[in-house]
Structure formats: structure tokens, C-alpha cells
Scaffold this active site. Structure first.
Site, PDB file in Angstrom:
ATOM      1  N   THR A 321       0.819  -1.220   0.000  1.00 55.10           N
ATOM      2  CA  THR A 321       0.000   0.000   0.000  1.00 55.10           C
ATOM      3  C   THR A 321       0.853   1.269   0.000  1.00 55.10           C
ATOM      4  O   THR A 321       2.052   1.235   0.284  1.00 55.10           O
ATOM      5  CB  THR A 321      -0.920   0.046   1.235  1.00 55.10           C
ATOM      6  OG1 THR A 321      -0.100   0.169   2.393  1.00 55.10           O
ATOM      7  CG2 THR A 321      -1.784  -1.190   1.346  1.00 55.10           C
ATOM      8  N   CYS A 322       0.182   2.402  -0.298  1.00 53.36           N
ATOM      9  CA  CYS A 322       0.868   3.694  -0.326  1.00 53.36           C
ATOM     10  C   CYS A 322       0.873   4.330   1.056  1.00 53.36           C
ATOM     11  O   CYS A 322       0.496   5.496   1.218  1.00 53.36           O
ATOM     12  CB  CYS A 322       0.175   4.624  -1.316  1.00 53.36           C
ATOM     13  SG  CYS A 322       0.232   3.990  -2.967  1.00 53.36           S
ATOM     14  N   ASP A 323       1.241   3.560   2.061  1.00 56.31           N
ATOM     15  CA  ASP A 323       1.333   4.107   3.407  1.00 56.31           C
ATOM     16  C   ASP A 323       2.677   3.693   3.964  1.00 56.31           C
ATOM     17  O   ASP A 323       3.035   2.516   3.921  1.00 56.31           O
ATOM     18  CB  ASP A 323       0.201   3.566   4.289  1.00 56.31           C
ATOM     19  CG  ASP A 323       0.116   4.292   5.613  1.00 56.31           C
ATOM     20  OD1 ASP A 323       1.189   4.487   6.242  1.00 56.31           O
ATOM     21  OD2 ASP A 323      -0.987   4.663   6.023  1.00 56.31           O
ATOM     22  N   ASN A 364      -6.604   1.386  -0.103  1.00 62.64           N
ATOM     23  CA  ASN A 364      -5.950   1.468  -1.411  1.00 62.64           C
ATOM     24  C   ASN A 364      -6.609   0.557  -2.453  1.00 62.64           C
ATOM     25  O   ASN A 364      -6.009   0.221  -3.466  1.00 62.64           O
ATOM     26  CB  ASN A 364      -4.461   1.070  -1.318  1.00 62.64           C
ATOM     27  CG  ASN A 364      -3.522   2.257  -1.179  1.00 62.64           C
ATOM     28  OD1 ASN A 364      -2.304   2.063  -1.205  1.00 62.64           O
ATOM     29  ND2 ASN A 364      -4.014   3.460  -1.035  1.00 62.64           N
TER      30      ASN A 364
END
Ligand SMILES: *Cc1c(COP(=O)(O)O)cnc(C)c1O
Length: 374
Positions: A321-323, A364
Site C-alpha cells: 500500500t501507499c502508506d 488502497n
């Protein structure tokens, strides 16, 4: 990984990351607990893995169920448990959920303060209540905080209050922390429990039950005590503190019942070596948000295998994910084969507990962790 899981993955080749749970392993775990602690009733902690197949198997084997919500109670009932085999073990309940549990016939409830007792006295009159006491969680890899439980001196007042409110003051509970690898960790709480039993007995209130909670470890990378060692140490402590007035006991294994029954299959999305780091980054299609939440603070370190041989070097292991918190192992990098390539499959062992239930629905856009129970 068991042969059954290996064959399932080979024959069905499921797309995307998934958990596969082998029911035969759950069955063996149940039988081992039953043998190691023959005088204790087993209440499986449903939150560890509520898959219907697991609950049905355990119900058929005679297990009872520790439930934290009305939804979990309904799952246990649907699996064939009768309400007398269910404990509403969450100390934090809406009063209307107490009423709903009472309407379903559930008669055993956890409390840790007088306000919670009052809810039960009003909405589940006549029920049995047990009071949870604090435990420091020392030695556990996934400690449970001060969120639950009260000091033993307060537990005496809480149970006295329950008795005066028309409830059955039934006993004491505690949880020594999850993945507790020290079988002696139960001793202190058992000493406190015996003290509570004695004090209330002087007041004419005879408690009957000690709920020993969960905490029984599953094997990740390091060796763990066998069920028998836990049973032996706990028995010694009960004898030492309760003498010849041995109480009823129950255990609530979650992780220890299902952890080693599950394997997650995942795929390597990217292997990169960046100029700023002298270490490889390996990105998987599973991370903190779709199954591996217990890698928080790198608490749980799973065994990970691949079909590649040869030398291994440490990698930073991250999710898709984009975290930026979606990194599993960085402080203590994880050794993986040098020959690892994009598209390779990895197998994460010991993932039968606390994976599917901790998986986000669509962060996401990634789906929650798929699960197959075989
Ligand atoms: C989570 C929980 C358990 C199960 O704990 P494990 O460490 O997984 O065995 C047992 N009892 C209660 C009250 C719990 O909240």
C-alpha cells in the site's frame, strides 16, 4: 507447511495473497489442549479466526467459545454451540448487546468495574459474572494493556457489588498477554485470584471459577513450550495458591489453537536496491493492512520460506500500500535468498490467528485477505 496446504496451493493456484488453514492441525491442537489441561473447559477465543469451518469443527469436538460481540455469539451459535457453551468475554459491552446476548440464552459475562455489572444486572438478570484482573503481560510478545481488568482489591468490590445486584459472582479472569512463552506467567495472577476467593468467602460469597485466559504460544521462528508444560506449571500454581479448594478453570486459547494451522501465500511485487540504502527492499502483495497487522512494532516475526535456495541476505520487507507504515520488518531486517525475484511466491507460516480478522476491507483498493479452510 502441511502436505494438505501444499497440495491445495499446487492444485488450485489461487490468485492473490491468501491464507490457507488446515483443519487437521486445528483438531490436533484442540486434542493437545484437552489432554494437557484435562480439568479445564476450553473456550476458543473466536476473534483469533472466526472462519465457520473452524468454529464448526471445534463445536463438534466439544469446545466452548469466548465471544467479544453479539456477532461472534451468533457465529458460535451458527456453528452448533449452545448458549451455555458461550462466554461474553469482552469487558466493554453496549447494554443493548448484553440484552441481545441474554435473549439468546448466554449466561456468562466478563466485567471489570461496577458500571459494567450494573448493565448486566439490568439486562441479563441472574447471569454469572467473572471479574477480570490486571496482568502485567511480562514475557508476552503481544502484551494486552491496562485497557482491561482492575486491581485485585477492586475486583473484590466489583464481585461483591454483582452479588448484591442479584447476579452470580462466579469467578475471576485474567490474560497473561498473547504469545506468552513463559509458563510461569500465570502464577502471580493465580495468587491474586486465590486471595480474592478467600476474601469473598469470608463475606459469604463463594466464587467457583478461574478463567485462565489465552496466551498459549504458537510456533513462529523460536521454540515454544508445549501445551503440557503450560498445563503442568499452571496446575502447580493452582495447587500452591488454592490448596485443597481447587476451583473450576477454563482456558481461552486463540493463537495457540489456530496459529500454526495457517499459511499465507504471497507474491513478490518488487525487489529494489536503492542508492540511499545498502539493503534490498522486498515488496509483497501482503502487508500490515491486509493480514500482517501483528508485525506492528515488529512484534510478531513470522517464519517465511521460498522455493529458492542459496545464500540469504537481510531485506527490508514491506507491503503493497501507499502508506509508509506498511513495512513489516525494517528495524530487524529479514533474511531472504539473494536469488529472490519479482513474481516469486513466499509462504508465511504461523498465520492462522489474527490475520484475516485484522485485514482492512479496501485500503488502497486492496481486497481483504482471502481465506481457504481445508
Ligand atoms: C484475545 C483473547 C483471548 C485469546 O488470546 P490468545 O493469546 O490468542 O490465546 C482469550 N481471552 C480473551 C478475553 C481475549 O480477549
Amino acid at each position: 507447511m502441511t502436505d494438505r496446504i501444499m497440495n491445495f496451493l499446487r492444485d488450485t493456484r489461487p490468485e492473490g495473497p491468501c491464507l490457507v488453514v488446515d483443519l487437521e492441525v486445528v483438531r490436533e491442537n484442540y486434542i493437545r489442549f484437552a489432554k494437557a489441561m484435562p480439568d479445564s473447559r476450553i473456550f476458543y477465543a473466536v476473534k483469533a479466526n472466526p472462519a465457520p469451518e473452524i468454529l464448526s469443527l471445534l463445536a463438534g469436538l466439544g469446545s466452548n467459545f469466548d465471544c467479544a460481540s453479539v456477532q461472534e455469539i451468533d457465529m458460535a451459535l451458527a456453528a452448533g454451540a449452545t448458549p451455555d457453551r458461550i462466554s461474553f468475554g469482552n469487558t466493554i459491552k453496549k447494554e443493548r448487546d448484553v440484552a441481545a446476548a441474554h435473549a439468546r440464552g448466554v449466561t456468562m459475562y466478563a466485567v471489570d468495574c461496577e458500571a459494567e455489572v450494573d448493565k448486566i444486572a439490568r439486562s441479563a438478570p441472574g447471569a454469572r459474572v467473572y471479574c477480570r484482573i490486571l496482568c502485567d503481560g511480562d514475557g508476552a510478545e503481544w502484551a494486552l494493556s491496562r485497557k482491561f481488568g482492575c486491581e485485585p482489591a477492586m475486583a473484590i468490590d466489583v464481585l461483591d457489588h454483582a452479588h448484591r445486584s442479584g447476579l452470580v459472582a462466579y469467578g475471576v479472569s485474567f490474560h497473561v498477554g498473547s504469545q506468552q512463552k513463559n509458563p510461569r506467567a500465570w502464577d502471580q495472577a493465580l495468587a491474586s485470584s486465590a486471595e480474592i476467593f478467600r476474601t469473598l468467602s469470608y463475606r459469604g460469597i463463594e466464587l467457583k471459577m478461574v478463567n485462565l485466559g489465552g496466551g498459549f504460544a504458537t510456533r513462529y521462528l523460536e521454540d515454544i513450550p508445549e501445551e503440557g508444560e503450560y498445563g503442568h506449571e499452571i496446575n502447580e500454581s493452582i495447587r500452591a495458591h488454592f490448596g485443597n479448594r481447587i476451583p473450576e478453570t477454563i482456558i481461552e486459547p486463540g493463537r495457540g489453537m489456530v496459529g500454526n494451522a495457517g499459511v499465507i501465500k504471497t507474491e513478490v511485487i518488487l525487489v529494489s536496491q536503492k542508492a540511499q540504502d545498502d539493503i534490498r527492499w522486498v515488496y509483497l502483495d501482503i502487508g500490515k493492512f491486509n493480514g500482517l497487522a501483528e508485525t506492528m512494532d515488529e512484534a510478531i516475526r513470522y517464519p517465511i520460506t521460498s522455493s529458492r535456495g542459496g545464500d540469504a541476505t537481510p531485506c527490508i520487507l514491506a507491503g503493497p500500500t501507499c502508506d509508509s507504515v506498511d513495512v513489516m520488518y525494517e528495524k530487524k531486517p529479514y533474511p531472504l535468498p539473494v536469488s529472490l525475484e519479482i513474481g516469486d511466491e513466499l509462504f508465511i507460516g504461523g498465520t492462522g490467528a489474527y490475520t484475516t480478522t485484522y485485514s482492512a476491507i479496501a485500503f488502497n483498493g486492496f481486497p481483504p485477505l482471502a481465506s481457504y479452510v481445508i
